[in-house]
Scaffold this motif. Structure first.
Motif, short mmCIF file in Angstrom:
data_model
loop_
_atom_site.label_atom_id
_atom_site.label_comp_id
_atom_site.label_asym_id
_atom_site.label_seq_id
_atom_site.Cartn_x
_atom_site.Cartn_y
_atom_site.Cartn_z
N THR A 54 44.75 7.46 25.77
CA THR A 54 43.42 7.92 26.14
C THR A 54 42.36 6.87 25.84
O THR A 54 41.39 6.73 26.59
CB THR A 54 43.09 9.24 25.39
OG1 THR A 54 44.07 10.21 25.74
CG2 THR A 54 41.71 9.76 25.73
N TRP A 55 42.54 6.12 24.77
CA TRP A 55 41.58 5.08 24.37
C TRP A 55 41.84 3.75 25.06
O TRP A 55 41.22 2.74 24.72
CB TRP A 55 41.59 4.90 22.87
CG TRP A 55 41.13 6.11 22.12
CD1 TRP A 55 40.27 7.08 22.54
CD2 TRP A 55 41.51 6.47 20.79
NE1 TRP A 55 40.10 8.03 21.55
CE2 TRP A 55 40.85 7.68 20.46
CE3 TRP A 55 42.35 5.91 19.84
CZ2 TRP A 55 40.99 8.31 19.24
CZ3 TRP A 55 42.50 6.53 18.62
CH2 TRP A 55 41.81 7.72 18.33
N GLY A 56 42.79 3.69 25.99
CA GLY A 56 42.99 2.47 26.77
C GLY A 56 44.09 1.54 26.30
O GLY A 56 44.24 0.45 26.84
N VAL A 57 44.86 1.93 25.31
CA VAL A 57 45.99 1.10 24.86
C VAL A 57 47.15 1.37 25.82
O VAL A 57 47.58 2.51 25.97
CB VAL A 57 46.40 1.41 23.41
CG1 VAL A 57 47.60 0.57 23.00
CG2 VAL A 57 45.22 1.18 22.46
N HIS A 58 47.61 0.32 26.46
CA HIS A 58 48.70 0.46 27.44
C HIS A 58 49.96 0.97 26.74
O HIS A 58 50.32 0.48 25.67
CB HIS A 58 48.98 -0.87 28.13
CG HIS A 58 49.84 -0.72 29.33
ND1 HIS A 58 51.21 -0.57 29.26
CD2 HIS A 58 49.51 -0.67 30.64
CE1 HIS A 58 51.70 -0.45 30.47
NE2 HIS A 58 50.69 -0.51 31.34
N PRO A 59 50.65 1.95 27.33
CA PRO A 59 51.85 2.52 26.71
C PRO A 59 52.94 1.50 26.40
O PRO A 59 53.77 1.73 25.53
CB PRO A 59 52.35 3.56 27.72
CG PRO A 59 51.19 3.85 28.59
CD PRO A 59 50.31 2.63 28.59
N ARG A 66 35.95 2.08 16.67
CA ARG A 66 35.09 2.92 17.50
C ARG A 66 35.63 4.31 17.75
O ARG A 66 34.89 5.29 17.75
CB ARG A 66 34.87 2.20 18.82
CG ARG A 66 33.63 2.61 19.54
CD ARG A 66 33.45 1.75 20.73
NE ARG A 66 34.44 2.17 21.72
CZ ARG A 66 34.55 1.69 22.92
NH1 ARG A 66 33.76 0.73 23.29
NH2 ARG A 66 35.45 2.14 23.75
N HIS A 67 36.92 4.42 17.99
CA HIS A 67 37.54 5.70 18.29
C HIS A 67 38.36 6.15 17.08
O HIS A 67 39.12 5.36 16.51
CB HIS A 67 38.49 5.59 19.49
CG HIS A 67 37.81 5.17 20.74
ND1 HIS A 67 37.00 6.01 21.46
CD2 HIS A 67 37.83 4.00 21.41
CE1 HIS A 67 36.54 5.37 22.51
NE2 HIS A 67 37.03 4.14 22.51
N ARG A 68 38.24 7.43 16.73
CA ARG A 68 39.00 8.00 15.62
C ARG A 68 39.46 9.41 15.95
O ARG A 68 38.76 10.14 16.62
CB ARG A 68 38.18 8.06 14.34
CG ARG A 68 37.89 6.73 13.73
CD ARG A 68 37.03 6.92 12.49
NE ARG A 68 36.83 5.64 11.86
CZ ARG A 68 37.02 5.41 10.58
NH1 ARG A 68 37.40 6.38 9.78
NH2 ARG A 68 36.82 4.22 10.07
N HIS A 69 40.62 9.73 15.41
CA HIS A 69 41.15 11.09 15.54
C HIS A 69 41.93 11.39 14.26
O HIS A 69 42.70 10.55 13.81
CB HIS A 69 42.07 11.20 16.75
CG HIS A 69 42.68 12.55 16.92
ND1 HIS A 69 41.98 13.63 17.39
CD2 HIS A 69 43.93 13.00 16.65
CE1 HIS A 69 42.78 14.68 17.42
NE2 HIS A 69 43.96 14.33 16.98
N VAL A 70 41.72 12.57 13.69
CA VAL A 70 42.43 12.97 12.48
C VAL A 70 43.26 14.20 12.78
O VAL A 70 42.78 15.15 13.41
CB VAL A 70 41.46 13.27 11.31
CG1 VAL A 70 42.23 13.72 10.07
CG2 VAL A 70 40.60 12.06 11.00
N LEU A 71 44.51 14.17 12.32
CA LEU A 71 45.44 15.27 12.53
C LEU A 71 45.99 15.68 11.17
O LEU A 71 46.47 14.84 10.41
CB LEU A 71 46.59 14.79 13.43
CG LEU A 71 47.72 15.77 13.72
CD1 LEU A 71 47.21 16.95 14.54
CD2 LEU A 71 48.83 15.04 14.48
N THR A 72 45.91 16.97 10.84
CA THR A 72 46.49 17.49 9.61
C THR A 72 47.77 18.24 9.97
O THR A 72 47.76 19.08 10.87
CB THR A 72 45.51 18.43 8.89
OG1 THR A 72 44.32 17.68 8.56
CG2 THR A 72 46.12 18.98 7.60
N LEU A 73 48.84 17.91 9.26
CA LEU A 73 50.16 18.48 9.54
C LEU A 73 50.78 19.03 8.27
O LEU A 73 50.53 18.53 7.17
CB LEU A 73 51.10 17.40 10.09
CG LEU A 73 50.69 16.77 11.41
CD1 LEU A 73 51.48 15.49 11.64
CD2 LEU A 73 50.92 17.75 12.54
#
Length: 139
Positions: free
Chosen positions: A35-40, A8-15
């Protein structure tokens, strides 16, 4: 349907394929997953951060000459945490036959098994690069 299509949630980072990419990829992972709710402190997150660091390090070390940038995709959904590292180097490692115990790919294979996840190498359509996808259950 494959696991990555249900995320459901996606993020793409180019480095840039530079050593600093490892820390940036890891800090971004910590941020987006939180941010998406995964506990640290979720055990799968700790394993994911280690595997992500290894994959980005491998791209920087082995692919930078032909792939000056790399992409990191982060995703969550359906009880699964996933990420992928993509570069344009054509070599596709065989994650099922790890030659160097204790090396980065061996660690990835061990953690994937330990956490009942998956590790898949997907070639680009033109075979000029690849993505290494990792999925870990969040249950």
């Amino acid at each position: 349907m494959t696991a990555h299509t249900t995320l459901r949630h996606r993020h793409v980072l180019t480095l840039s394929a530079q050593p600093a990419a490892v820390a940036v990829a890891r800090k971004t992972a910590e941020y987006v997953y939180r941010t998406w709710g995964v506990h640290p402190r979720h055990p799968a997150l700790a394993a994911a951060l280690l595997m992500l660091s290894e994959l980005v390090t491998n791209s920087v070390r082995h692919a930078a000459e032909v792939s000056p940038s790399l992409d990191v995709l982060y995703a969550v959904g359906g009880g699964v945490l996933a990420f992928a590292v993509h570069d344009r180097h054509p070599h596709r490692p065989d994650l099922t036959t790890i030659a160097k115990p204790g090396g980065g790919l061996a660690i990835i294979a061990e953690l994937t098994t330990e956490y009942a996840g998956t590790a898949t190498v997907r070639p680009d359509a033109d075979a000029g690069g690849k993505s290494i996808w990792i999925t870990l259950p969040l249950q």
